[in-house]
Scaffold this motif. Structure first.
Motif, PDB file in Angstrom:
ATOM      1  N   MET A   1      11.225 -19.152  20.117  1.00 17.95           N
ATOM      2  CA  MET A   1      11.450 -18.485  21.492  1.00 17.95           C
ATOM      3  C   MET A   1      12.060 -19.501  22.326  1.00 17.95           C
ATOM      4  O   MET A   1      11.140 -20.282  22.446  1.00 17.95           O
ATOM      5  N   SER A   2      13.070 -19.182  22.884  1.00 22.37           N
ATOM      6  CA  SER A   2      13.381 -20.046  23.952  1.00 22.37           C
ATOM      7  C   SER A   2      12.645 -20.078  25.342  1.00 22.37           C
ATOM      8  O   SER A   2      12.520 -18.802  25.595  1.00 22.37           O
ATOM      9  N   ILE A   3      12.476 -20.997  26.062  1.00 21.30           N
ATOM     10  CA  ILE A   3      11.849 -20.840  27.368  1.00 21.30           C
ATOM     11  C   ILE A   3      12.824 -20.335  28.286  1.00 21.30           C
ATOM     12  O   ILE A   3      12.401 -19.701  29.258  1.00 21.30           O
ATOM     13  N   LEU A   4      14.046 -20.894  28.250  1.00 22.60           N
ATOM     14  CA  LEU A   4      15.061 -20.323  29.209  1.00 22.60           C
ATOM     15  C   LEU A   4      15.961 -19.077  28.431  1.00 22.60           C
ATOM     16  O   LEU A   4      16.228 -18.822  27.526  1.00 22.60           O
ATOM     17  N   ASN A   5      16.690 -18.378  29.585  1.00 27.55           N
ATOM     18  CA  ASN A   5      17.541 -17.410  29.305  1.00 27.55           C
ATOM     19  C   ASN A   5      18.915 -17.829  28.571  1.00 27.55           C
ATOM     20  O   ASN A   5      19.157 -19.088  28.861  1.00 27.55           O
ATOM     21  N   ASN A   6      19.547 -17.107  27.616  1.00 27.21           N
ATOM     22  CA  ASN A   6      20.671 -17.176  27.173  1.00 27.21           C
ATOM     23  C   ASN A   6      21.732 -16.110  27.279  1.00 27.21           C
ATOM     24  O   ASN A   6      21.155 -15.216  27.869  1.00 27.21           O
ATOM     25  N   LYS A   7      22.878 -16.010  26.771  1.00 27.05           N
ATOM     26  CA  LYS A   7      23.892 -14.907  27.049  1.00 27.05           C
ATOM     27  C   LYS A   7      23.343 -13.738  26.144  1.00 27.05           C
ATOM     28  O   LYS A   7      23.978 -12.611  26.475  1.00 27.05           O
ATOM     29  N   ILE A   8      22.324 -13.807  25.140  1.00 26.11           N
ATOM     30  CA  ILE A   8      21.775 -12.704  24.434  1.00 26.11           C
ATOM     31  C   ILE A   8      20.679 -12.027  24.863  1.00 26.11           C
ATOM     32  O   ILE A   8      20.508 -10.979  24.906  1.00 26.11           O
ATOM     33  N   LYS A   9      19.620 -13.104  25.214  1.00 27.39           N
ATOM     34  CA  LYS A   9      18.153 -12.621  25.696  1.00 27.39           C
ATOM     35  C   LYS A   9      17.553 -13.301  26.615  1.00 27.39           C
ATOM     36  O   LYS A   9      17.964 -14.563  27.128  1.00 27.39           O
ATOM     37  N   TYR A  10      16.647 -12.717  27.271  1.00 23.45           N
ATOM     38  CA  TYR A  10      15.748 -13.268  28.232  1.00 23.45           C
ATOM     39  C   TYR A  10      14.752 -14.460  27.640  1.00 23.45           C
ATOM     40  O   TYR A  10      14.410 -13.921  26.283  1.00 23.45           O
ATOM     41  N   GLY A  11      14.642 -15.395  28.308  1.00 21.10           N
ATOM     42  CA  GLY A  11      13.658 -16.377  27.918  1.00 21.10           C
ATOM     43  C   GLY A  11      12.349 -16.311  28.272  1.00 21.10           C
ATOM     44  O   GLY A  11      11.962 -15.089  29.018  1.00 21.10           O
ATOM     45  N   LEU A  12      11.564 -16.852  27.708  1.00 22.09           N
ATOM     46  CA  LEU A  12      10.077 -16.787  28.179  1.00 22.09           C
ATOM     47  C   LEU A  12       9.631 -16.709  29.446  1.00 22.09           C
ATOM     48  O   LEU A  12       8.700 -16.035  29.931  1.00 22.09           O
ATOM     49  N   LEU A  13      10.360 -17.654  30.210  1.00 22.65           N
ATOM     50  CA  LEU A  13       9.894 -17.730  31.872  1.00 22.65           C
ATOM     51  C   LEU A  13      10.127 -16.162  32.212  1.00 22.65           C
ATOM     52  O   LEU A  13       9.655 -15.794  33.177  1.00 22.65           O
ATOM     53  N   SER A  14      11.708 -15.897  32.065  1.00 25.93           N
ATOM     54  CA  SER A  14      12.015 -14.692  32.573  1.00 25.93           C
ATOM     55  C   SER A  14      11.073 -13.343  32.297  1.00 25.93           C
ATOM     56  O   SER A  14      10.737 -12.545  33.278  1.00 25.93           O
ATOM     57  N   LYS A  15      10.703 -13.367  31.195  1.00 24.63           N
ATOM     58  CA  LYS A  15       9.696 -12.411  30.658  1.00 24.63           C
ATOM     59  C   LYS A  15       8.407 -12.270  31.420  1.00 24.63           C
ATOM     60  O   LYS A  15       7.959 -11.273  31.787  1.00 24.63           O
ATOM     61  N   LEU A  16       7.886 -13.566  31.426  1.00 25.04           N
ATOM     62  CA  LEU A  16       6.589 -13.900  32.188  1.00 25.04           C
ATOM     63  C   LEU A  16       6.652 -13.455  33.563  1.00 25.04           C
ATOM     64  O   LEU A  16       5.771 -12.784  34.112  1.00 25.04           O
ATOM     65  N   PHE A  17       7.958 -13.691  34.264  1.00 26.20           N
ATOM     66  CA  PHE A  17       7.848 -13.323  35.647  1.00 26.20           C
ATOM     67  C   PHE A  17       8.072 -11.821  35.724  1.00 26.20           C
ATOM     68  O   PHE A  17       7.370 -11.204  36.786  1.00 26.20           O
ATOM     69  N   HIS A  18       8.643 -11.327  34.878  1.00 24.15           N
ATOM     70  CA  HIS A  18       8.895  -9.801  34.973  1.00 24.15           C
ATOM     71  C   HIS A  18       7.553  -9.303  34.706  1.00 24.15           C
ATOM     72  O   HIS A  18       7.340  -8.068  35.559  1.00 24.15           O
ATOM     73  N   TRP A  19       6.698  -9.521  33.723  1.00 24.61           N
ATOM     74  CA  TRP A  19       5.592  -8.818  33.500  1.00 24.61           C
ATOM     75  C   TRP A  19       4.302  -9.111  34.460  1.00 24.61           C
ATOM     76  O   TRP A  19       3.516  -8.302  34.643  1.00 24.61           O
ATOM     77  N   LEU A  20       4.372 -10.453  34.952  1.00 24.97           N
ATOM     78  CA  LEU A  20       3.537 -10.651  36.094  1.00 24.97           C
ATOM     79  C   LEU A  20       3.744  -9.974  37.197  1.00 24.97           C
ATOM     80  O   LEU A  20       2.869  -9.476  37.671  1.00 24.97           O
TER      81      LEU A  20
END
Length: 175
Positions: A1-20
């Motif tokens: 799993m990538s920590i950064l976003n790409n054109k297909i899915k959100y990365g770990l940081l975006s997911k963490l920000f969203h769920w926090l």
């Protein structure tokens, strides 16, 4: 799993920000409604201090999220419901950010104009007491919270609509 976003899915940081943010709001919104009915005593002061702490955390996370959003790509949206779907999704996200910032900044300004001090960006801030401004920012805080609740509801309903009616698992992108 990538920590950064790409054109297909959100990365770990975006997911963490969203769920926090989501977890913070699950605490903050009911806590705010609970505070309204409390008598002014030490319990209310203690609960209000937690409310302020969580609000400041949400404020900082939202600012970091917005910076991160500007610096990283947003995954492509491949929805199939109707033509304006991408526009509505982006508009709802923009309004969610605006509501989050309005709720947090109006809460901060309400406290400051109420004669209290807050530490913001590692600096203690004090403003001159102004009852009228404090009440105006409190009204803005309440109204922005209702707008935020409506936007969150729309956000959740849209995800459920995609999952159950369109059979698109867009939740997988953020989970």
């Amino acid at each position: 799993m990538s920590i950064l976003n790409n054109k297909i899915k959100y990365g770990l940081l975006s997911k963490l920000f969203h769920w926090l943010t989501a977890a913070g709001l699950i605490v903050q919104i009911p806590l705010g409604f609970y505070l309204v009915d409390l008598d002014f005593d030490q319990t209310r002061v203690d609960i209000e201090n937690y409310h302020i702490l969580f609000g400041l955390i949400i404020f900082y996370v939202t600012l970091i999220r917005l910076i991160f959003k500007v610096l990283t790509p947003i995954p492509d949206f491949k929805g199939s419901a109707f033509l304006g779907q991408k526009f509505i999704a982006r508009l709802n996200h923009l309004l969610l950010y605006l509501a989050l910032l309005t709720v947090t900044t109006s809460g901060i300004l309400k406290k400051l104009f109420n004669g209290e001090s807050l530490v913001i960006f590692f600096k203690k801030i004090n403003l001159t007491y102004n009852y009228e401004l404090s009440e105006q920012f409190y009204s803005m805080h309440v109204l922005a919270n209702y707008a935020l609740i409506g936007l969150i509801t729309l956000h959740i309903l849209a995800a459920l609509f995609h999952k159950f009616f369109l059979r698109e698992n867009i939740l997988k992108r953020i989970l």
